[in-house]
Design a protein around this motif. Structure first.
Motif, PDB file in Angstrom:
ATOM      1  N   ILE A 191       7.698 -59.793   7.072  1.00 12.84           N
ATOM      2  CA  ILE A 191       7.797 -58.662   6.008  1.00 12.84           C
ATOM      3  C   ILE A 191       9.108 -58.774   5.400  1.00 12.84           C
ATOM      4  CG2 ILE A 191       7.648 -56.247   5.814  1.00 12.84           C
ATOM      5  CD1 ILE A 191       5.819 -56.144   7.839  1.00 12.84           C
TER       6      ILE A 191
ATOM      7  N   LYS B 190       9.894 -59.539   1.510  1.00 13.84           N
ATOM      8  CA  LYS B 190      10.943 -58.853   0.464  1.00 13.84           C
ATOM      9  C   LYS B 190      12.077 -59.465   0.006  1.00 13.84           C
ATOM     10  CE  LYS B 190       9.516 -54.068   2.368  1.00 13.84           C
ATOM     11  NZ  LYS B 190       9.372 -53.185   1.276  1.00 13.84           N
TER      12      LYS B 190
ATOM     13  N   TRP C 239       2.458 -61.899  -0.357  1.00 12.40           N
ATOM     14  CA  TRP C 239       1.253 -61.990   0.521  1.00 12.40           C
ATOM     15  C   TRP C 239       0.018 -60.955   0.631  1.00 12.40           C
ATOM     16  CZ3 TRP C 239       1.911 -66.692   1.974  1.00 12.40           C
ATOM     17  CH2 TRP C 239       3.122 -67.274   2.223  1.00 12.40           C
ATOM     18  N   ASP C 240      -1.128 -61.106   0.801  1.00  6.07           N
ATOM     19  CA  ASP C 240      -2.181 -60.142   0.841  1.00  6.07           C
ATOM     20  C   ASP C 240      -1.833 -59.857   2.315  1.00  6.07           C
ATOM     21  OD1 ASP C 240      -3.518 -60.333  -1.745  1.00  6.07           O
ATOM     22  OD2 ASP C 240      -4.064 -62.301  -1.100  1.00  6.07           O
ATOM     23  N   THR C 241      -1.657 -60.372   3.381  1.00  5.32           N
ATOM     24  CA  THR C 241      -1.310 -59.679   4.351  1.00  5.32           C
ATOM     25  C   THR C 241      -0.453 -60.713   5.434  1.00  5.32           C
ATOM     26  OG1 THR C 241      -2.345 -58.335   6.247  1.00  5.32           O
ATOM     27  CG2 THR C 241      -3.454 -60.402   5.812  1.00  5.32           C
ATOM     28  N   VAL C 242       0.131 -60.238   6.527  1.00  8.87           N
ATOM     29  CA  VAL C 242       0.757 -61.167   7.206  1.00  8.87           C
ATOM     30  C   VAL C 242       0.439 -61.142   8.517  1.00  8.87           C
ATOM     31  CG1 VAL C 242       3.184 -60.826   8.522  1.00  8.87           C
ATOM     32  CG2 VAL C 242       3.205 -60.347   6.044  1.00  8.87           C
TER      33      VAL C 242
ATOM     34  N   LEU D  16       0.535 -61.299  16.895  1.00  8.95           N
ATOM     35  CA  LEU D  16      -0.730 -60.332  16.980  1.00  8.95           C
ATOM     36  C   LEU D  16      -1.843 -60.920  17.914  1.00  8.95           C
ATOM     37  CD1 LEU D  16      -0.804 -59.588  13.105  1.00  8.95           C
ATOM     38  CD2 LEU D  16      -0.368 -57.748  15.007  1.00  8.95           C
TER      39      LEU D  16
ATOM     40  N   HIS E 205     -10.267 -62.162  11.807  1.00 11.90           N
ATOM     41  CA  HIS E 205      -9.735 -61.067  10.894  1.00 11.90           C
ATOM     42  C   HIS E 205      -9.934 -60.928   9.496  1.00 11.90           C
ATOM     43  CE1 HIS E 205      -8.870 -58.841  14.526  1.00 11.90           C
ATOM     44  NE2 HIS E 205      -8.277 -59.664  14.979  1.00 11.90           N
ATOM     45  N   LEU E 206     -10.131 -62.245   8.808  1.00 15.31           N
ATOM     46  CA  LEU E 206     -10.639 -62.497   7.483  1.00 15.31           C
ATOM     47  C   LEU E 206     -11.972 -62.446   7.160  1.00 15.31           C
ATOM     48  CD1 LEU E 206      -7.961 -65.169   6.326  1.00 15.31           C
ATOM     49  CD2 LEU E 206      -7.947 -62.797   5.812  1.00 15.31           C
ATOM     50  N   SER E 207     -12.618 -62.364   8.172  1.00 18.83           N
ATOM     51  CA  SER E 207     -13.994 -62.234   8.419  1.00 18.83           C
ATOM     52  C   SER E 207     -14.820 -63.521   7.556  1.00 18.83           C
ATOM     53  CB  SER E 207     -14.769 -60.803   7.578  1.00 18.83           C
ATOM     54  OG  SER E 207     -13.949 -59.801   8.342  1.00 18.83           O
TER      55      SER E 207
ATOM     56  N   ASN F 250     -15.671 -53.955  14.112  1.00 20.33           N
ATOM     57  CA  ASN F 250     -15.539 -54.424  12.526  1.00 20.33           C
ATOM     58  C   ASN F 250     -16.345 -53.430  11.715  1.00 20.33           C
ATOM     59  OD1 ASN F 250     -16.352 -55.704  10.069  1.00 20.33           O
ATOM     60  ND2 ASN F 250     -15.329 -57.251  10.703  1.00 20.33           N
TER      61      ASN F 250
ATOM     62  N   ASP G 106     -17.081 -53.306   8.647  1.00 18.29           N
ATOM     63  CA  ASP G 106     -18.230 -53.824   7.795  1.00 18.29           C
ATOM     64  C   ASP G 106     -19.357 -53.881   8.383  1.00 18.29           C
ATOM     65  OD1 ASP G 106     -16.694 -54.342   5.374  1.00 18.29           O
ATOM     66  OD2 ASP G 106     -16.298 -56.659   6.150  1.00 18.29           O
TER      67      ASP G 106
ATOM     68  N   ASN H  98     -11.551 -52.851   8.532  1.00 13.82           N
ATOM     69  CA  ASN H  98     -11.012 -54.024   8.920  1.00 13.82           C
ATOM     70  C   ASN H  98     -10.208 -54.858   7.925  1.00 13.82           C
ATOM     71  OD1 ASN H  98     -13.823 -53.940   7.673  1.00 13.82           O
ATOM     72  ND2 ASN H  98     -13.729 -56.217   7.754  1.00 13.82           N
ATOM     73  N   VAL H  99      -9.460 -55.729   8.371  1.00 14.40           N
ATOM     74  CA  VAL H  99      -8.282 -56.462   7.764  1.00 14.40           C
ATOM     75  C   VAL H  99      -9.098 -56.892   6.450  1.00 14.40           C
ATOM     76  CG1 VAL H  99      -6.986 -58.320   7.574  1.00 14.40           C
ATOM     77  CG2 VAL H  99      -7.147 -56.977   9.799  1.00 14.40           C
ATOM     78  N   ARG H 100     -10.110 -57.658   6.493  1.00 18.14           N
ATOM     79  CA  ARG H 100     -10.771 -58.091   5.191  1.00 18.14           C
ATOM     80  C   ARG H 100     -10.960 -57.259   4.052  1.00 18.14           C
ATOM     81  NH1 ARG H 100     -13.215 -62.763   3.369  1.00 18.14           N
ATOM     82  NH2 ARG H 100     -13.625 -62.484   1.236  1.00 18.14           N
TER      83      ARG H 100
ATOM     84  N   ILE I 298      -7.605 -55.840   2.529  1.00 21.90           N
ATOM     85  CA  ILE I 298      -7.085 -57.094   1.569  1.00 21.90           C
ATOM     86  C   ILE I 298      -8.088 -57.030   0.398  1.00 21.90           C
ATOM     87  CG2 ILE I 298      -6.941 -59.553   1.171  1.00 21.90           C
ATOM     88  CD1 ILE I 298      -6.196 -59.672   4.220  1.00 21.90           C
ATOM     89  N   ASP I 299      -9.331 -57.052   0.429  1.00 22.87           N
ATOM     90  CA  ASP I 299     -10.149 -56.966  -0.644  1.00 22.87           C
ATOM     91  C   ASP I 299      -9.712 -55.655  -1.544  1.00 22.87           C
ATOM     92  OD1 ASP I 299     -11.281 -59.326  -0.142  1.00 22.87           O
ATOM     93  OD2 ASP I 299     -13.090 -58.454   0.471  1.00 22.87           O
TER      94      ASP I 299
ATOM     95  N   LYS J 296      -6.770 -55.975  -3.525  1.00 28.66           N
ATOM     96  CA  LYS J 296      -6.536 -56.699  -4.601  1.00 28.66           C
ATOM     97  C   LYS J 296      -7.226 -55.927  -5.672  1.00 28.66           C
ATOM     98  CE  LYS J 296      -6.638 -61.454  -2.592  1.00 28.66           C
ATOM     99  NZ  LYS J 296      -5.748 -62.455  -3.597  1.00 28.66           N
TER     100      LYS J 296
ATOM    101  N   ASP K 245       3.043 -54.247   2.120  1.00 26.99           N
ATOM    102  CA  ASP K 245       3.816 -55.256   2.819  1.00 26.99           C
ATOM    103  C   ASP K 245       3.412 -56.218   3.797  1.00 26.99           C
ATOM    104  OD1 ASP K 245       6.546 -55.058   1.354  1.00 26.99           O
ATOM    105  OD2 ASP K 245       6.777 -53.150   2.329  1.00 26.99           O
ATOM    106  N   THR K 246       2.294 -55.242   4.379  1.00 26.35           N
ATOM    107  CA  THR K 246       1.331 -56.062   5.325  1.00 26.35           C
ATOM    108  C   THR K 246       0.233 -55.004   5.626  1.00 26.35           C
ATOM    109  OG1 THR K 246       1.012 -57.408   7.330  1.00 26.35           O
ATOM    110  CG2 THR K 246       2.013 -55.339   7.693  1.00 26.35           C
ATOM    111  N   VAL K 247      -1.023 -55.501   6.207  1.00 29.15           N
ATOM    112  CA  VAL K 247      -2.015 -54.829   6.500  1.00 29.15           C
ATOM    113  C   VAL K 247      -2.406 -54.756   8.125  1.00 29.15           C
ATOM    114  CG1 VAL K 247      -4.796 -54.893   6.447  1.00 29.15           C
ATOM    115  CG2 VAL K 247      -3.385 -55.394   4.095  1.00 29.15           C
ATOM    116  N   PHE K 248      -2.190 -53.323   8.523  1.00 32.47           N
ATOM    117  CA  PHE K 248      -2.412 -53.313   9.812  1.00 32.47           C
ATOM    118  C   PHE K 248      -3.901 -52.622   9.920  1.00 32.47           C
ATOM    119  CE2 PHE K 248       2.335 -52.913  10.785  1.00 32.47           C
ATOM    120  CZ  PHE K 248       2.344 -54.087  11.588  1.00 32.47           C
TER     121      PHE K 248
ATOM    122  N   GLU L 220      -8.645 -52.718  14.103  1.00 35.32           N
ATOM    123  CA  GLU L 220      -9.291 -53.898  14.399  1.00 35.32           C
ATOM    124  C   GLU L 220      -8.187 -54.752  15.438  1.00 35.32           C
ATOM    125  OE1 GLU L 220     -12.012 -57.275  12.272  1.00 35.32           O
ATOM    126  OE2 GLU L 220     -10.111 -56.592  11.435  1.00 35.32           O
ATOM    127  N   LEU L 221      -7.122 -54.702  14.809  1.00 40.05           N
ATOM    128  CA  LEU L 221      -6.084 -55.670  15.490  1.00 40.05           C
ATOM    129  C   LEU L 221      -5.728 -55.436  16.905  1.00 40.05           C
ATOM    130  CD1 LEU L 221      -3.625 -56.359  12.354  1.00 40.05           C
ATOM    131  CD2 LEU L 221      -5.084 -58.173  13.529  1.00 40.05           C
TER     132      LEU L 221
END
Lengths: 242, 242
Positions: free
Chosen positions: A138, A142, A148-151, A156, A173-175, B67, B69, B133-135, B138-139, B142, B149-152, B155-156
């Motif tokens: 992260i 910066k 990034w869309d995610t890190v 993890l 995790h991106l399904s 998840n 979804d 969920n992460v995806r 992210i969607d 967008k 900065d990141t997606v928590f 699910e993780l």
């Protein structure tokens, strides 16, 4: 048409692939040159080698910290105890060591990294898949403007690359299915591991990054190992946008 | 001076706090109005209630998909089997159901969300801490231009909020102490759980989001539960930048 039409997400190795760790670390060490006169390329290379040895050992089931900040600090302390670097270490206070250890959060991108990632982000999901810890990645994003869309960090997923569970963690995790994800790296060992779990692979040569014994990396169409070889992230964006 | 000078990272609840799930889901359902005439607010509320019941059950140790979804789809299928909605369900093909289920990836931000997050990103680390969920997250980022900065995602970390291990997972991977992190949410139950592990708390009222029985949420200085109450993310950015 895109050479990878089924790819919906790119997962990026970071150290060496997106950022120039060697040049960035040497520049910060040179700023400490008032304290000491040393071969900073050798110092940076030794530090990096310690990281590679530790992450590989843990990827194969060995014990050790999954947090790269902690690992970098342990290696730094060891280097500063060696006869070659002890005189330098004697001049480095604890706050100076703390700050030096965070140089890995302040690495500069290669010239094509930022414009290439902004362009790629319009086409697909872009994420890190790095052995660096989340906070390091992260801070680096910066610092170097990496959108990034995610890190995703190996931290993890409980191991380090090239352990397959790191790649499978990102994909899950991106399904997505593995063949909908491409790994992007300047090191062919990383791409070979990604291919093992069914990912697509994009190689980008970066100066001084490939390991000894690796010859020119070629695409499968040319009789080699990887799906695609590109010279820059902007070239990759142009190809995927076709 | 900032009212939260020690805070280096903000962790955001997303559904309802950053995005207007109700308005967004109703708008997409109304587009299906050619097929069916229904009370879309009730449909959206029922779908959301199923999600809340499932995530809470699992947060307390129950079984089920981590998840969202998958969970949203199971709930959707159940709703479409009820007498009230079966006529609508009979007109929805499998592709239409697949697409409708992804409405949760296409939620619109509240008007202050995007400008506020861009401003906050200059001050501190900004990340989601959502049961989505992460995806999905992210969607949504967008779609709605949310510059995380990141997606928590819970699910993780193997559970759902308000399970403490979700909050502790986010804090750990930011390499911070709990008091260096603030949870931002439009639901006081989320902030109460965050405070339990030592996080700071920021409440933002959003129309229709708070649960029945919750009265006006006040700051500790006013005799209430939370550290800060703000009307918008842009106000929060102004306060943290002071």
């Amino acid at each position: 048409m895109s050479p990878l039409p089924e790819v919906k997400a790119l997962l990026f190795d970071v150290f060496g692939t997106v950022v120039d760790w060697r040049g960035s670390v040497i520049r910060e060490l040179e700023l400490l040159g008032k304290l000491h006169d040393g071969d900073w390329n050798e110092f940076a290379t030794t530090w990096r080698r310690g990281y590679l040895e530790n992450t590989r050992r843990i990827a194969q089931g060995g014990t050790g910290s999954l947090n790269v900040d902690t690992m970098h600090r342990e290696i730094l302390e060891n280097i500063l105890e060696t006869p070659q670097w002890k005189a330098f270490g004697d001049k480095l206070t604890t706050p100076a060591r703390n700050n030096l250890n965070l140089v890995w959060h302040r690495l500069d991108g290669w010239p094509d990294s930022t414009p290439g990632l902004y362009a790629l982000k319009k086409e697909v999901v872009i994420a890190t898949l790095s052995n660096g810890n989340v906070r390091l990645l992260i801070d680096m994003a910066k610092h170097a403007d990496l959108p990034w869309d995610t890190v995703f960090s190996s931290e993890l997923f409980g191991s380090f690359k090239p352990d397959p569970k790191v790649y499978l963690g990102g994909i899950k995790h991106l399904s997505l299915e593995p063949h909908n994800c491409a790994m992007v790296a300047a090191h062919v060992y990383d791409l070979q591991a990604a291919a093992t779990v069914g990912m697509r692979t994009v190689y980008i040569p970066r100066a001084g990054e490939e390991f000894p014994g690796v010859n020119e990396v070629k695409t499968k169409a040319e009789g080699g190992d990887v799906d695609l070889v590109v010279k820059s992230f902007t070239e990759l964006a142009d190809l995927l946008g076709q």
